[in-house]
Write a protein that holds these residues in place. Sequence first.
Motif, PDB file in Angstrom:
ATOM      1  N   ASP A 116       0.862  -1.232  -0.010  1.00  0.00           N
ATOM      2  CA  ASP A 116       0.068  -0.031  -0.008  1.00  0.00           C
ATOM      3  C   ASP A 116       0.900   1.144   0.158  1.00  0.00           C
ATOM      4  OD1 ASP A 116      -2.994  -1.227   0.657  1.00  0.00           O
ATOM      5  OD2 ASP A 116      -1.774  -2.234   1.879  1.00  0.00           O
ATOM      6  N   MET A 257      -8.510  -3.823  -7.652  1.00  0.00           N
ATOM      7  CA  MET A 257      -9.095  -4.517  -6.477  1.00  0.00           C
ATOM      8  C   MET A 257     -10.432  -4.466  -6.054  1.00  0.00           C
ATOM      9  SD  MET A 257      -7.814  -3.801  -2.636  1.00  0.00           S
ATOM     10  CE  MET A 257      -5.999  -3.921  -2.839  1.00  0.00           C
ATOM     11  N   PHE A 260     -14.712  -4.548  -0.611  1.00  0.00           N
ATOM     12  CA  PHE A 260     -15.367  -5.607   0.444  1.00  0.00           C
ATOM     13  C   PHE A 260     -16.556  -5.593   0.281  1.00  0.00           C
ATOM     14  CE2 PHE A 260     -11.324  -4.390   3.138  1.00  0.00           C
ATOM     15  CZ  PHE A 260     -10.961  -5.616   3.332  1.00  0.00           C
ATOM     16  N   ASP A 292      -9.947  -7.803  -2.208  1.00  0.00           N
ATOM     17  CA  ASP A 292      -9.037  -7.150  -0.777  1.00  0.00           C
ATOM     18  C   ASP A 292      -8.795  -8.241  -0.097  1.00  0.00           C
ATOM     19  OD1 ASP A 292      -8.486  -5.264   0.657  1.00  0.00           O
ATOM     20  OD2 ASP A 292     -10.258  -3.896   0.448  1.00  0.00           O
ATOM     21  N   MET A 324      -6.151 -12.294  -2.326  1.00  0.00           N
ATOM     22  CA  MET A 324      -5.353 -11.687  -1.525  1.00  0.00           C
ATOM     23  C   MET A 324      -5.573 -12.206  -0.167  1.00  0.00           C
ATOM     24  SD  MET A 324      -4.767  -7.707  -0.081  1.00  0.00           S
ATOM     25  CE  MET A 324      -4.280  -6.887  -1.568  1.00  0.00           C
ATOM     26  N   TRP A 431      -2.401   5.272   6.533  1.00  0.00           N
ATOM     27  CA  TRP A 431      -2.034   4.476   5.289  1.00  0.00           C
ATOM     28  C   TRP A 431      -0.469   5.082   4.982  1.00  0.00           C
ATOM     29  CZ3 TRP A 431      -3.024  -0.193   4.301  1.00  0.00           C
ATOM     30  CH2 TRP A 431      -4.315  -0.599   4.281  1.00  0.00           C
TER      31      TRP A 431
HETATM   32  C1  BGC Z   1      -7.566  -2.672   2.405  1.00  0.00           C
HETATM   33  C2  BGC Z   1      -7.174  -2.373   1.065  1.00  0.00           C
HETATM   34  C3  BGC Z   1      -5.542  -2.546   1.055  1.00  0.00           C
HETATM   35  C4  BGC Z   1      -5.305  -3.912   1.592  1.00  0.00           C
HETATM   36  C5  BGC Z   1      -4.013  -4.429   1.697  1.00  0.00           C
HETATM   37  C6  BGC Z   1      -7.286  -3.807   3.082  1.00  0.00           C
HETATM   38  O1  BGC Z   1      -7.568  -4.106   4.231  1.00  0.00           O
HETATM   39  O2  BGC Z   1      -9.095  -2.434   2.274  1.00  0.00           O
HETATM   40  O3  BGC Z   1      -7.320  -1.041   0.673  1.00  0.00           O
HETATM   41  O4  BGC Z   1      -4.788  -2.491  -0.120  1.00  0.00           O
HETATM   42  O5  BGC Z   1      -5.698  -4.182   2.936  1.00  0.00           O
HETATM   43  O6  BGC Z   1      -3.378  -3.799   2.589  1.00  0.00           O
END
Ligand code: BGC
Length: 739
Positions: A116, A257, A260, A292, A324, A431
Amino acid sequence: MSGFNLTEAQKKQITDLLAQMTVEEKVGQMHQLSPSIVGGFDVSFEELIEMVTDGRISNEEFGRIMANAERDFHEDDIRAGRVGSYLLNDPKKANELQRIAVEETRLGIPLIYGFDVIHGFRTTFPIPLAEACSWNEEVFEASAEVAAREASAHGINWTFAPMLDIARDARWGRISESAGEDPHLGSVYARAKVRGFQGKNPADRERIATTIKHFVAYGAAEAGQDYNTVSMAKSMLHNSYLPPVKAAVEEGAMTVMAAFNDYNGVPCTVNSWLLRDVLKESYGFEGFVVSDANAIRECVSHGIAEDLADASRKAVNAGMDMDMGSGTYSAHLAQQAADGEVSAEVLDEAVRRILTVKMALGLFDHPYVEEERMARYDGELDKKHRDIALDAAKRSIVLLKNDGILPIEKEQKIALLGALADDGENCLGAWNADGRGSDCVTVKAGLERAGISVTYAACCDTTSGLNRQELDGAVKDADVIIAVVGETNAMSGEASSRADITLPGHQRELLEAALATGKPVVALLMNGRPLALQWEQEHVPAILECWQLGVTHGDAAAAVLLGEYNPSGRLCATFPAMTGQCPRYYNHPNTGRPGSKSKFTSRYLDAPLEPLYPFGYGLSYANYLYSDLTVEESGESFRVSVSVANTGDRAGEETVQLYIRDVAGSIVRPVKELKAFKKVTLAPGETKQVTLTLNKTDMGFYNDDMEYCREDGSFLFYVGGNSRDCLEAERKVVFSQNV
Ligand code: BGC
């Protein structure tokens, strides 16, 4: 499209690989891992999460504990070809694991490292919500380019950015990661970010792949509560939420991506209408879709899948190419392929897309991060990068109110109050990728670096009570009081929605006590969302929105406070007067009873009709006067011109904004829609004629059948310095049918 210019030889290489791969190896490519935490702390991982949630440990402490945790890097899985991608920020480890993938697996397919990188890497830039207030695509692009350069030196090939969610509800914590509420500004932002991260050729070693996220409508989570359900008409989706996605696909974004949330009852993770029909077919997206974090597994909690096997089947068949972190594909897909529940075509399509991105990124030719680049951004902050961050930070600041206190004279004695004024960590915002609190210039340090000596007292933070003694001591000899108030990093971002968006804790008391001295007070805001500031607007004479500006936070704030930089930021999201007005956004569809003073109209009994600060709003130390609006039709476009005069005594930069309204359509149209904007710099006393062009192709809308309609009739054209205060002209428009 810049992402996928593969040569015939590269395409053949992918086809040859696919022909050689076993089903297990294919599934491996679709599996993204991060190192597993296997211990190294005194309590269970679950308890640790509870501790950070209920405040027993701070976010910073949590971060430190996690950094020291023991990890399993799953080398054996990589060696067996069971991993295609890794979520990691560690260049040495990245090379080590990559060596296993390239040299020790049967087919030598490199891993792709994602992370991120949202608003800078080591050089932390303003949070996206702040940066979007610059309304400046060069700024958007430059910060992404810097982030790509630094992140790629850390072995990262792929960022989970830009976040392109249209965010209309200030309660939603993730509004801080977004470019705000507007589809046009969001699309300009989207394109610039893709260019900035990926460049002309993403195989360039200082560039990284982008992710369009979150697909889609995550920003419309009901009541601003994170992860919540989303129901909306397809026309609304297409007109308001999808434009930045479409723009980023057109610009060549390499991955997407899925969000959710569910969209109209089907989680985006398993929503084949979204992933296949809209994204891959209608938009022609050539890259791959990643879920996600853990989202495929969560389809069971959603109640859309009976168990993990069902979730795996549904996701892959819907067009979800990479899992992921949930391990669902690696546990079930191979068997499902063997049983015929998942076809060879579905599997091959997913893997082809993943290999295409790896190929386009040049990973087959240069899989490793070069030793000499690895530590380049670990020492002092790069001077050039910091300068770019400072420019972005200054342009992100929005002056919300000024009763003539600002700018401050250098000779004035300043009392600086509030714990946030001396807190580097909280300049970083949510972030933060690789930033450090110690890199950040706080407001206190920024003023001191500008040669101002301040009397400082924390008085209170975002939770503690007010220390009046400290306050009295600090303000005693002051000419001006600057109170830095707002939110910590942890109060916005993921899982950080707020049901009350006024200033948290006792910070209003701090302002009250400062005002009670009778001295001029500036509220300098540091926050990750629009706040409800009705009381502050009524009582505090000057309000400066500084957001969380990253490493140069205090330098940028000082430059504006002292008038060395004339504030030019314009809000990319509406500030409601009070929380109960949320969601509040300027481009809403009209009702049959638009809000007015009269009772039976769309309004609240106990809230003002209007938001506090409208979209596009922001003051300056100059004054801009608009006149002489002309709208000329010329073929397939309109030329909209206006005179803008600087009637103040300082040079400044104004953002001239063009909105339209389709007066009557076959579906209800928004009361205003931003269509274009232009920056103009004006010397004191100077007047400029500003012309904006509006193409007739941009005057239509999508209906619920995904058809783009342009309907003849009256249109209103509005031009002004924000979405509320505009000059207005009406024109009848006839569209030619062949466009
Ligand atoms: C978030 C994403 C992020 C991913 C990886 C998730 O919880 O919603 O925006 O890219 O985690 O860290």
